[in-house]
Design an enzyme around this catalytic site. Structure first.
Site, PDB file in Angstrom:
ATOM      1  N   PRO A  82      -6.231  39.529   2.693  1.00  0.00           N
ATOM      2  CA  PRO A  82      -7.052  39.730   3.892  1.00  0.00           C
ATOM      3  C   PRO A  82      -6.411  40.555   4.999  1.00  0.00           C
ATOM      4  O   PRO A  82      -6.978  40.709   6.059  1.00  0.00           O
ATOM      5  CB  PRO A  82      -7.282  38.295   4.371  1.00  0.00           C
ATOM      6  CG  PRO A  82      -6.013  37.590   4.011  1.00  0.00           C
ATOM      7  CD  PRO A  82      -5.595  38.178   2.686  1.00  0.00           C
ATOM      8  N   GLY A  83      -5.203  41.067   4.770  1.00  0.00           N
ATOM      9  CA  GLY A  83      -4.603  41.980   5.732  1.00  0.00           C
ATOM     10  C   GLY A  83      -3.411  41.470   6.505  1.00  0.00           C
ATOM     11  O   GLY A  83      -2.945  42.118   7.438  1.00  0.00           O
ATOM     12  N   TRP A  85      -0.237  41.131   5.595  1.00  0.00           N
ATOM     13  CA  TRP A  85       0.977  41.946   5.458  1.00  0.00           C
ATOM     14  C   TRP A  85       0.887  43.192   6.334  1.00  0.00           C
ATOM     15  O   TRP A  85       1.869  43.597   6.952  1.00  0.00           O
ATOM     16  CB  TRP A  85       1.194  42.334   3.993  1.00  0.00           C
ATOM     17  CG  TRP A  85       1.957  41.291   3.227  1.00  0.00           C
ATOM     18  CD1 TRP A  85       1.893  39.942   3.405  1.00  0.00           C
ATOM     19  CD2 TRP A  85       2.905  41.510   2.182  1.00  0.00           C
ATOM     20  NE1 TRP A  85       2.730  39.294   2.529  1.00  0.00           N
ATOM     21  CE2 TRP A  85       3.355  40.232   1.772  1.00  0.00           C
ATOM     22  CE3 TRP A  85       3.388  42.629   1.547  1.00  0.00           C
ATOM     23  CZ2 TRP A  85       4.297  40.066   0.754  1.00  0.00           C
ATOM     24  CZ3 TRP A  85       4.326  42.477   0.523  1.00  0.00           C
ATOM     25  CH2 TRP A  85       4.773  41.205   0.130  1.00  0.00           C
ATOM     26  N   ASP A 106      -7.210  47.743  -1.562  1.00  0.00           N
ATOM     27  CA  ASP A 106      -7.600  46.522  -2.266  1.00  0.00           C
ATOM     28  C   ASP A 106      -8.914  46.742  -2.996  1.00  0.00           C
ATOM     29  O   ASP A 106      -9.699  47.624  -2.630  1.00  0.00           O
ATOM     30  CB  ASP A 106      -7.737  45.344  -1.306  1.00  0.00           C
ATOM     31  CG  ASP A 106      -7.546  44.011  -2.004  1.00  0.00           C
ATOM     32  OD1 ASP A 106      -8.404  43.640  -2.831  1.00  0.00           O
ATOM     33  OD2 ASP A 106      -6.536  43.337  -1.757  1.00  0.00           O
ATOM     34  N   ASP A 140      -1.047  64.541   7.268  1.00  0.00           N
ATOM     35  CA  ASP A 140       0.081  65.395   7.656  1.00  0.00           C
ATOM     36  C   ASP A 140      -0.264  66.878   7.682  1.00  0.00           C
ATOM     37  O   ASP A 140       0.570  67.715   7.984  1.00  0.00           O
ATOM     38  CB  ASP A 140       1.256  65.187   6.687  1.00  0.00           C
ATOM     39  CG  ASP A 140       1.855  63.797   6.842  1.00  0.00           C
ATOM     40  OD1 ASP A 140       1.749  63.234   7.939  1.00  0.00           O
ATOM     41  OD2 ASP A 140       2.420  63.286   5.868  1.00  0.00           O
ATOM     42  N   ASP A 165       1.544  42.981  -2.626  1.00  0.00           N
ATOM     43  CA  ASP A 165       1.346  41.537  -2.780  1.00  0.00           C
ATOM     44  C   ASP A 165       0.219  41.293  -3.784  1.00  0.00           C
ATOM     45  O   ASP A 165      -0.483  40.289  -3.714  1.00  0.00           O
ATOM     46  CB  ASP A 165       1.011  40.904  -1.426  1.00  0.00           C
ATOM     47  CG  ASP A 165       1.241  39.403  -1.408  1.00  0.00           C
ATOM     48  OD1 ASP A 165       2.190  38.939  -2.061  1.00  0.00           O
ATOM     49  OD2 ASP A 165       0.466  38.684  -0.749  1.00  0.00           O
ATOM     50  N   LYS A 205       5.337  41.716  -5.487  1.00  0.00           N
ATOM     51  CA  LYS A 205       5.242  40.350  -6.000  1.00  0.00           C
ATOM     52  C   LYS A 205       5.072  40.402  -7.521  1.00  0.00           C
ATOM     53  O   LYS A 205       4.415  41.295  -8.045  1.00  0.00           O
ATOM     54  CB  LYS A 205       4.055  39.619  -5.394  1.00  0.00           C
ATOM     55  CG  LYS A 205       3.840  38.217  -5.971  1.00  0.00           C
ATOM     56  CD  LYS A 205       2.937  37.369  -5.102  1.00  0.00           C
ATOM     57  CE  LYS A 205       1.496  37.790  -5.173  1.00  0.00           C
ATOM     58  NZ  LYS A 205       0.646  36.911  -4.347  1.00  0.00           N
TER      59      LYS A 205
END
Length: 260
Positions: A82-83, A85, A106, A140, A165, A205
């Site tokens: 859900p954000g 990290w 995701d 960029d 994750d 992970k």
């Protein structure tokens, strides 16, 4: 974390034993709710306005390995939802006082925290990896190049830190969950080979199992330093661990080198 879509099934007659199974599932759900209620990291996440307790896993890793620094401006968060990290990444970069470009990726749609961006897609898909590449090159002002090109100069690679994750829904079958975890790690490694700068870092992970040693060997071909860590925020009964690769080597390591 990554979510796998489960197809709906037609309604069918079930034997009476289903009542017993449902009762067991209900008890399991109650135990999960009770554990969540008592969990200190869950409580702390609410008071600190993190979207989930997973934030503290990344905080633990960062305390030990200093992932966020003046050289980590461009950051990818795989398995974004859900954000939490990304919340930590945004906070850390703000505390350093540096402008950063943080991108979450995701399968399921999820709104990014302020100061970050989001792409909905499957990291196992070449299309999604190309979208990630285009995001940073367009940001960029550079031209995009094909993601399979092994001759891109390192100075043009756009990413400083890859966080993952990711995890599929666990089946309860240890080997299956482990191998599914390895597939996601492989995808993150391929992305890092194509987009991560020299001296960049990768955190992933994984679920422990038969291929742990193989995963470490692959990481050691790419990074000067490789560590395994189970953050304090991980539950004791969980089989999840994190592998950290620091200082990507300047050698032109290819996908074939890693997986041969």
């Amino acid at each position: 974390m990554m979510i796998c879509t489960i197809r709906s099934i037609p309604k069918i007659e079930v034997p009476s034993v289903y009542t017993s199974i449902r009762h067991k599932c209900s008890k399991s759900s109650n135990r999960w709710l009770e554990r969540q209620t008592r969990d200190p990291h869950t409580k702390q996440a609410k008071t600190s306005y993190y979207r989930s307790r997973a934030a503290y896993k990344l905080i633990d890793i960062d305390k030990k390995y200093r992932l966020f620094n003046k050289n980590s401006r461009n950051i990818i968060d795989l398995g974004f939802a859900p954000g939490s990290w990304t919340q930590v990444a945004v906070e850390r970069m703000k505390s350093i006082g540096l402008e950063s470009k943080i991108l979450g990726v995701d399968l399921i749609n999820c709104s990014p925290p302020q100061g970050s961006h989001f792409i909905q897609g499957d990291i196992l898909s070449r299309k999604t990896q190309e979208q990630i590449r285009q995001f940073y090159y367009n940001q960029d002002g550079n031209e995009t190049e094909d993601i399979d090109n092994n001759h891109i100069e390192d100075k043009n690679l756009p990413v400083d830190l890859v966080l993952s994750d990711m995890m599929v829904n666990t089946s309860g079958i240890k080997d299956n969950d482990h191998f599914a975890s390895m597939d996601l790690c492989d995808a993150a490694i391929i992305l890092s080979l194509n987009l991560l700068k020299s001296n960049g870092s990768l955190v992933m992970k994984f679920y422990t199992g038969k291929e742990d040693v193989l995963l470490v060997k692959r990481m050691e071909k790419i990074f000067e330093k490789v560590y395994r860590m189970k953050p304090d925020a991980c539950r004791d009964e969980s089989r999840e661990m994190y592998i950290i690769g620091l200082k990507k080597r300047k050698d032109n390591v290819t996908v074939q080198d890693i997986f041969s």
